[in-house]
Scaffold this motif. Structure first.
Motif, PDB file in Angstrom:
ATOM      1  N   GLY A 167       0.793  -1.234   0.000  1.00  0.00           N
ATOM      2  CA  GLY A 167       0.000   0.000   0.000  1.00  0.00           C
ATOM      3  C   GLY A 167       0.816   1.271   0.000  1.00  0.00           C
ATOM      4  N   ALA A 168       2.133   1.152  -0.103  1.00  0.00           N
ATOM      5  CA  ALA A 168       2.990   2.344  -0.081  1.00  0.00           C
ATOM      6  C   ALA A 168       2.794   3.214  -1.313  1.00  0.00           C
ATOM      7  N   GLY A 169       2.463   2.599  -2.431  1.00  0.00           N
ATOM      8  CA  GLY A 169       2.314   3.360  -3.677  1.00  0.00           C
ATOM      9  C   GLY A 169       1.235   4.420  -3.594  1.00  0.00           C
ATOM     10  N   GLN A 170       0.051   4.032  -3.136  1.00  0.00           N
ATOM     11  CA  GLN A 170      -1.025   5.023  -3.046  1.00  0.00           C
ATOM     12  C   GLN A 170      -0.791   6.013  -1.907  1.00  0.00           C
TER      13      GLN A 170
ATOM     14  N   LEU B  82       8.246   1.206   5.466  1.00  0.00           N
ATOM     15  CA  LEU B  82       7.382   1.570   6.584  1.00  0.00           C
ATOM     16  C   LEU B  82       6.089   0.764   6.572  1.00  0.00           C
ATOM     17  N   HIS B  83       5.509   0.627   5.409  1.00  0.00           N
ATOM     18  CA  HIS B  83       4.262  -0.134   5.300  1.00  0.00           C
ATOM     19  C   HIS B  83       4.485  -1.618   5.568  1.00  0.00           C
ATOM     20  N   GLU B  84       5.617  -2.133   5.131  1.00  0.00           N
ATOM     21  CA  GLU B  84       5.925  -3.528   5.420  1.00  0.00           C
ATOM     22  C   GLU B  84       6.063  -3.739   6.927  1.00  0.00           C
ATOM     23  N   LEU B  85       6.724  -2.799   7.601  1.00  0.00           N
ATOM     24  CA  LEU B  85       6.870  -2.883   9.053  1.00  0.00           C
ATOM     25  C   LEU B  85       5.516  -2.785   9.748  1.00  0.00           C
TER      26      LEU B  85
ATOM     27  N   ARG C 212       3.566   0.694  20.680  1.00  0.00           N
ATOM     28  CA  ARG C 212       4.332   1.941  20.655  1.00  0.00           C
ATOM     29  C   ARG C 212       5.040   2.123  19.311  1.00  0.00           C
ATOM     30  N   VAL C 213       5.689   1.074  18.824  1.00  0.00           N
ATOM     31  CA  VAL C 213       6.399   1.225  17.546  1.00  0.00           C
ATOM     32  C   VAL C 213       5.423   1.299  16.385  1.00  0.00           C
ATOM     33  N   LEU C 214       4.258   0.689  16.539  1.00  0.00           N
ATOM     34  CA  LEU C 214       3.235   0.801  15.494  1.00  0.00           C
ATOM     35  C   LEU C 214       2.789   2.248  15.353  1.00  0.00           C
ATOM     36  N   ALA C 215       2.535   2.903  16.484  1.00  0.00           N
ATOM     37  CA  ALA C 215       2.118   4.308  16.459  1.00  0.00           C
ATOM     38  C   ALA C 215       3.211   5.192  15.865  1.00  0.00           C
ATOM     39  N   GLU C 216       4.462   4.934  16.241  1.00  0.00           N
ATOM     40  CA  GLU C 216       5.573   5.727  15.720  1.00  0.00           C
ATOM     41  C   GLU C 216       5.712   5.557  14.215  1.00  0.00           C
ATOM     42  N   THR C 217       5.615   4.311  13.756  1.00  0.00           N
ATOM     43  CA  THR C 217       5.758   4.036  12.323  1.00  0.00           C
ATOM     44  C   THR C 217       4.609   4.640  11.536  1.00  0.00           C
ATOM     45  N   GLU C 218       3.402   4.529  12.093  1.00  0.00           N
ATOM     46  CA  GLU C 218       2.229   5.104  11.424  1.00  0.00           C
ATOM     47  C   GLU C 218       2.379   6.607  11.280  1.00  0.00           C
ATOM     48  N   GLU C 219       2.949   7.245  12.300  1.00  0.00           N
ATOM     49  CA  GLU C 219       3.165   8.692  12.230  1.00  0.00           C
ATOM     50  C   GLU C 219       4.149   9.051  11.119  1.00  0.00           C
ATOM     51  N   TRP C 220       5.171   8.216  10.943  1.00  0.00           N
ATOM     52  CA  TRP C 220       6.142   8.476   9.883  1.00  0.00           C
ATOM     53  C   TRP C 220       5.502   8.395   8.495  1.00  0.00           C
ATOM     54  N   THR C 221       4.486   7.552   8.320  1.00  0.00           N
ATOM     55  CA  THR C 221       3.858   7.440   6.994  1.00  0.00           C
ATOM     56  C   THR C 221       3.136   8.719   6.592  1.00  0.00           C
ATOM     57  N   ARG C 222       2.879   9.601   7.563  1.00  0.00           N
ATOM     58  CA  ARG C 222       2.203  10.865   7.271  1.00  0.00           C
ATOM     59  C   ARG C 222       3.180  12.038   7.197  1.00  0.00           C
TER      60      ARG C 222
END
Length: 267
Positions: free
Chosen positions: A69-72, A104-107, A129-139
């Protein structure tokens, strides 16, 4: 948290995998293509001109690639719907950011799966905690993503994923096989008991795994290209992806986790 979609939606992507990434002429790709150059099969509307004939035309590698889902996300969120053809000034940065977002999406995908595993409850708090951090990076914006040390983030999350694997596989009775990173290309493993085995990063290219018991086996990063999974039992396999199945061979008797499906080329 509102996680981004972790499944490719090509209709909302500007064909980033067909442009940003390189590929080399091999059994997976019919031609060479450098990074940043559009594939010759890419149409003006960002669709593939041979999408229904990729395998026949020698582009099997395209059928097994998954951007999670990284492409979209890059196309519609990071760059707000501005495509690299109309807004040529975005091309270089967009192609640079896409591989970062893909990681990031794979993680996110693996971390989200780990949080569904009850036996991994001791590490769920850290995973959240790391899920929230990674999700924030996608934005984050393109500049921040380009500077992100995604390798360091991956290392931290992989440590938790390894703990998750150990906790889940510990529930399987008996001694479990450890084939982490092993070269098992072409190995004859018909009917093998690999329940709860560690197959992280194992090379299982063209291995015969027909009728093998792979329940609760850790398959993160395992290379299953052309592996024979006919009749194999992969129920509850840990960190197995649809892309890995798409690269393998199987049949209707192959048993899969409920979230995954039999690829169309399996007969």
């Amino acid at each position: 948290m509102s996680l981004p979609v972790l499944q490719a939606d090509c209709a909302h992507c500007f064909a980033l995998c067909c442009v940003a990434l390189p590929f080399a002429k091999s059994s997976d790709f019919a031609v060479n293509k450098p990074a940043g150059t559009p594939c010759a099969n890419l149409r003006e509307d960002f669709r593939c001109g041979i999408h229904t004939r990729l395998r026949d035309k020698g582009f099997q590698g395209c059928t097994v690639f998954d951007c999670f889902g990284a492409g979209q996300q890059v196309s519609q969120v990071t760059f707000g719907g501005r495509d690299w053809r109309t807004h040529t000034g975005t091309a270089r940065q967009m192609f640079e950011v896409f591989p970062v977002m893909r990681q990031l999406h794979e993680l996110l995908f693996y971390t989200a799966e780990a949080l569904t595993l009850r036996d991994a409850a001791p590490v769920h708090a850290e995973l959240r905690r790391v899920l929230a951090e990674t999700e924030e990076w996608t934005r984050a914006d393109a500049e921040a993503l380009a500077d992100l040390d995604v390798g360091a983030l991956r290392l931290r999350i992989n440590t938790l994923l390894l703990k998750t694997s150990e906790l889940v596989r510990a529930k399987v009775p008996g001694r479990k096989k450890n084939h982490r990173g092993a070269d098992l290309m072409g190995a004859r493993l018909t009917g093998a008991n690999l329940r709860g085995a560690n197959l992280r990063g194992a090379y299982l290219i063209a291995a015969d795994l027909s009728r093998a018991d792979l329940r609760t086996a850790d398959l993160i990063g395992a290379d299953l290209r052309d592996a024979d999974l006919r009749g194999a039992d992969l129920r509850d396999a840990v960190f197995l992806t649809q892309a890995q199945l798409n690269a393998a061979q199987g049949d209707p008797t192959t048993q899969l986790p409920s979230a995954l499906t039999h690829p169309s080329h399996w007969t």
